[in-house]
Scaffold this active site. Structure first.
Site, PDB file in Angstrom:
ATOM      1  N   ARG A  74      12.724 -18.666  31.106  1.00  0.00           N
ATOM      2  CA  ARG A  74      12.612 -20.129  31.075  1.00  0.00           C
ATOM      3  C   ARG A  74      11.383 -20.595  31.857  1.00  0.00           C
ATOM      4  O   ARG A  74      11.075 -20.053  32.927  1.00  0.00           O
ATOM      5  CB  ARG A  74      13.868 -20.766  31.687  1.00  0.00           C
ATOM      6  CG  ARG A  74      15.063 -20.616  30.796  1.00  0.00           C
ATOM      7  CD  ARG A  74      16.205 -21.533  31.205  1.00  0.00           C
ATOM      8  NE  ARG A  74      17.437 -21.030  30.627  1.00  0.00           N
ATOM      9  CZ  ARG A  74      17.794 -21.164  29.358  1.00  0.00           C
ATOM     10  NH1 ARG A  74      17.012 -21.831  28.524  1.00  0.00           N
ATOM     11  NH2 ARG A  74      18.920 -20.644  28.910  1.00  0.00           N
ATOM     12  N   ASP A  75      10.723 -21.601  31.310  1.00  0.00           N
ATOM     13  CA  ASP A  75       9.565 -22.182  31.998  1.00  0.00           C
ATOM     14  C   ASP A  75      10.029 -22.886  33.271  1.00  0.00           C
ATOM     15  O   ASP A  75      11.080 -23.547  33.288  1.00  0.00           O
ATOM     16  CB  ASP A  75       8.845 -23.179  31.074  1.00  0.00           C
ATOM     17  CG  ASP A  75       7.449 -23.477  31.561  1.00  0.00           C
ATOM     18  OD1 ASP A  75       6.490 -22.941  30.977  1.00  0.00           O
ATOM     19  OD2 ASP A  75       7.310 -24.233  32.547  1.00  0.00           O
ATOM     20  N   ILE A  76       9.251 -22.763  34.325  1.00  0.00           N
ATOM     21  CA  ILE A  76       9.613 -23.350  35.614  1.00  0.00           C
ATOM     22  C   ILE A  76       9.485 -24.880  35.605  1.00  0.00           C
ATOM     23  O   ILE A  76      10.118 -25.571  36.400  1.00  0.00           O
ATOM     24  CB  ILE A  76       8.731 -22.727  36.731  1.00  0.00           C
ATOM     25  CG1 ILE A  76       9.427 -22.777  38.076  1.00  0.00           C
ATOM     26  CG2 ILE A  76       7.345 -23.347  36.766  1.00  0.00           C
ATOM     27  CD1 ILE A  76       8.739 -21.971  39.164  1.00  0.00           C
TER      28      ILE A  76
ATOM     29  N   ASN B 135      -1.627 -21.523  23.912  1.00  0.00           N
ATOM     30  CA  ASN B 135      -2.875 -22.080  24.412  1.00  0.00           C
ATOM     31  C   ASN B 135      -3.831 -20.929  24.690  1.00  0.00           C
ATOM     32  O   ASN B 135      -3.415 -19.868  25.161  1.00  0.00           O
ATOM     33  CB  ASN B 135      -2.627 -22.860  25.706  1.00  0.00           C
ATOM     34  CG  ASN B 135      -1.727 -24.071  25.487  1.00  0.00           C
ATOM     35  OD1 ASN B 135      -1.784 -24.710  24.439  1.00  0.00           O
ATOM     36  ND2 ASN B 135      -0.901 -24.389  26.464  1.00  0.00           N
TER      37      ASN B 135
ATOM     38  N   VAL C  65      -2.247 -20.181  32.793  1.00  0.00           N
ATOM     39  CA  VAL C  65      -1.876 -18.832  33.248  1.00  0.00           C
ATOM     40  C   VAL C  65      -2.543 -17.812  32.320  1.00  0.00           C
ATOM     41  O   VAL C  65      -2.214 -17.739  31.134  1.00  0.00           O
ATOM     42  CB  VAL C  65      -0.340 -18.638  33.229  1.00  0.00           C
ATOM     43  CG1 VAL C  65       0.018 -17.201  33.605  1.00  0.00           C
ATOM     44  CG2 VAL C  65       0.347 -19.625  34.174  1.00  0.00           C
TER      45      VAL C  65
ATOM     46  N   HIS D 182       0.909 -15.919  26.377  1.00  0.00           N
ATOM     47  CA  HIS D 182       2.300 -16.377  26.297  1.00  0.00           C
ATOM     48  C   HIS D 182       2.469 -17.331  25.133  1.00  0.00           C
ATOM     49  O   HIS D 182       1.566 -18.096  24.798  1.00  0.00           O
ATOM     50  CB  HIS D 182       2.763 -17.050  27.596  1.00  0.00           C
ATOM     51  CG  HIS D 182       1.828 -18.090  28.132  1.00  0.00           C
ATOM     52  ND1 HIS D 182       0.685 -17.777  28.838  1.00  0.00           N
ATOM     53  CD2 HIS D 182       1.852 -19.445  28.064  1.00  0.00           C
ATOM     54  CE1 HIS D 182       0.055 -18.890  29.184  1.00  0.00           C
ATOM     55  NE2 HIS D 182       0.744 -19.925  28.717  1.00  0.00           N
ATOM     56  N   MET D 183       3.651 -17.278  24.528  1.00  0.00           N
ATOM     57  CA  MET D 183       4.065 -18.234  23.509  1.00  0.00           C
ATOM     58  C   MET D 183       5.052 -19.182  24.150  1.00  0.00           C
ATOM     59  O   MET D 183       6.072 -18.741  24.693  1.00  0.00           O
ATOM     60  CB  MET D 183       4.798 -17.516  22.373  1.00  0.00           C
ATOM     61  CG  MET D 183       3.932 -17.070  21.262  1.00  0.00           C
ATOM     62  SD  MET D 183       4.920 -16.294  19.946  1.00  0.00           S
ATOM     63  CE  MET D 183       3.573 -15.654  18.971  1.00  0.00           C
ATOM     64  N   HIS D 184       4.736 -20.478  24.083  1.00  0.00           N
ATOM     65  CA  HIS D 184       5.711 -21.482  24.508  1.00  0.00           C
ATOM     66  C   HIS D 184       6.683 -21.696  23.347  1.00  0.00           C
ATOM     67  O   HIS D 184       6.247 -21.947  22.218  1.00  0.00           O
ATOM     68  CB  HIS D 184       5.032 -22.834  24.760  1.00  0.00           C
ATOM     69  CG  HIS D 184       4.035 -22.869  25.872  1.00  0.00           C
ATOM     70  ND1 HIS D 184       4.293 -23.459  27.088  1.00  0.00           N
ATOM     71  CD2 HIS D 184       2.760 -22.411  25.955  1.00  0.00           C
ATOM     72  CE1 HIS D 184       3.229 -23.376  27.864  1.00  0.00           C
ATOM     73  NE2 HIS D 184       2.278 -22.746  27.202  1.00  0.00           N
TER      74      HIS D 184
HETATM   75  P1  5GP Z   1      -0.257 -22.624  29.936  1.00  0.00           P
HETATM   76  O1  5GP Z   1      -0.738 -23.968  30.403  1.00  0.00           O
HETATM   77  O2  5GP Z   1      -1.004 -21.507  30.614  1.00  0.00           O
HETATM   78  O3  5GP Z   1      -0.213 -22.475  28.455  1.00  0.00           O
HETATM   79  O4  5GP Z   1       1.270 -22.536  30.383  1.00  0.00           O
HETATM   80  C1  5GP Z   1       1.694 -21.908  31.556  1.00  0.00           C
HETATM   81  C2  5GP Z   1       3.161 -22.190  31.702  1.00  0.00           C
HETATM   82  O5  5GP Z   1       3.697 -21.331  32.676  1.00  0.00           O
HETATM   83  C3  5GP Z   1       3.469 -23.633  32.171  1.00  0.00           C
HETATM   84  O6  5GP Z   1       4.355 -24.233  31.230  1.00  0.00           O
HETATM   85  C4  5GP Z   1       4.115 -23.435  33.533  1.00  0.00           C
HETATM   86  O7  5GP Z   1       5.136 -24.368  33.794  1.00  0.00           O
HETATM   87  C5  5GP Z   1       4.644 -22.012  33.447  1.00  0.00           C
HETATM   88  N1  5GP Z   1       4.712 -21.344  34.737  1.00  0.00           N
HETATM   89  C6  5GP Z   1       3.699 -21.261  35.656  1.00  0.00           C
HETATM   90  N2  5GP Z   1       4.107 -20.551  36.727  1.00  0.00           N
HETATM   91  C7  5GP Z   1       5.392 -20.161  36.475  1.00  0.00           C
HETATM   92  C8  5GP Z   1       6.342 -19.390  37.222  1.00  0.00           C
HETATM   93  O8  5GP Z   1       6.097 -18.905  38.335  1.00  0.00           O
HETATM   94  N3  5GP Z   1       7.563 -19.205  36.634  1.00  0.00           N
HETATM   95  C9  5GP Z   1       7.874 -19.717  35.406  1.00  0.00           C
HETATM   96  N4  5GP Z   1       9.100 -19.470  34.951  1.00  0.00           N
HETATM   97  N5  5GP Z   1       6.993 -20.438  34.679  1.00  0.00           N
HETATM   98  C10 5GP Z   1       5.770 -20.661  35.209  1.00  0.00           C
END
Ligand code: 5GP
Ligand code: ZN
Length: 113
Positions: free
Chosen positions: A28-30, A86, A95, A99-101
């Site tokens: 799960r996303d944080i 992204n 990050v 990753h796939m959201h």
């Molecule tokens: P991006 O902007 O790189 O596509 O998305 C990165 C995602 O990673 C964001 O939705 C953010 O909330 C999530 N995220 C960043 N750090 C952590 C973490 O330590 N744990 C979890 N579960 N999600 C994270």
């Protein structure tokens, strides 16, 4: 390696892990942007979508299959959901570990950027 998602894979940073196999982990996303917001990632550190080679391209299909499976188990498959990758700075990637959201559970906006 100083990568948040590699640390999640290794269990060095706690997270709510929903799925794990030899190649893919989902958690799960944080900071969820929708009622269901899950990250589906490769265990292997691949920084950007643009780094995925022809030989690795099957991995993207496996990640999508895991996202689809989780959409079902999270109860959002019927109404619909969104998968977002992204890539890079202007793509909004914060990050640098592929990753796939998986987003769903509410009506998502028509805007993509
Ligand atoms: P991006 O902007 O790189 O596509 O998305 C990165 C995602 O990673 C964001 O939705 C953010 O909330 C999530 N995220 C960043 N750090 C952590 C973490 O330590 N744990 C979890 N579960 N999600 C994270
Ligand atoms: Zn990583």
């Amino acid at each position: 390696m100083d990568c948040i998602f590699c640390k999640i894979v290794a269990g060095e940073i706690p997270s709510d892990i929903l799925y794990r196999d030899e190649e893919v982990v989902a958690f799960r996303d944080i900071n969820p942007q929708a009622p269901v917001h899950v990250q589906v990632i490769p265990k292997e550190h691949i920084a950007y979508l643009s780094d995925v080679t022809e030989e690795q391209s099957g991995l993207l299909g496996r990640m999508a299959a895991v996202a689809n499976r989780l959409a079902k188990s999270e109860g959002i498959a019927e109404k619909g959901y969104r998968i977002v990758v992204n890539c890079g700075e202007q793509g909004g990637q914060l990050v640098p570990h592929l990753h796939m959201h998986l987003l769903g559970g509410r009506q998502l906006s028509g805007q993509l950027g």
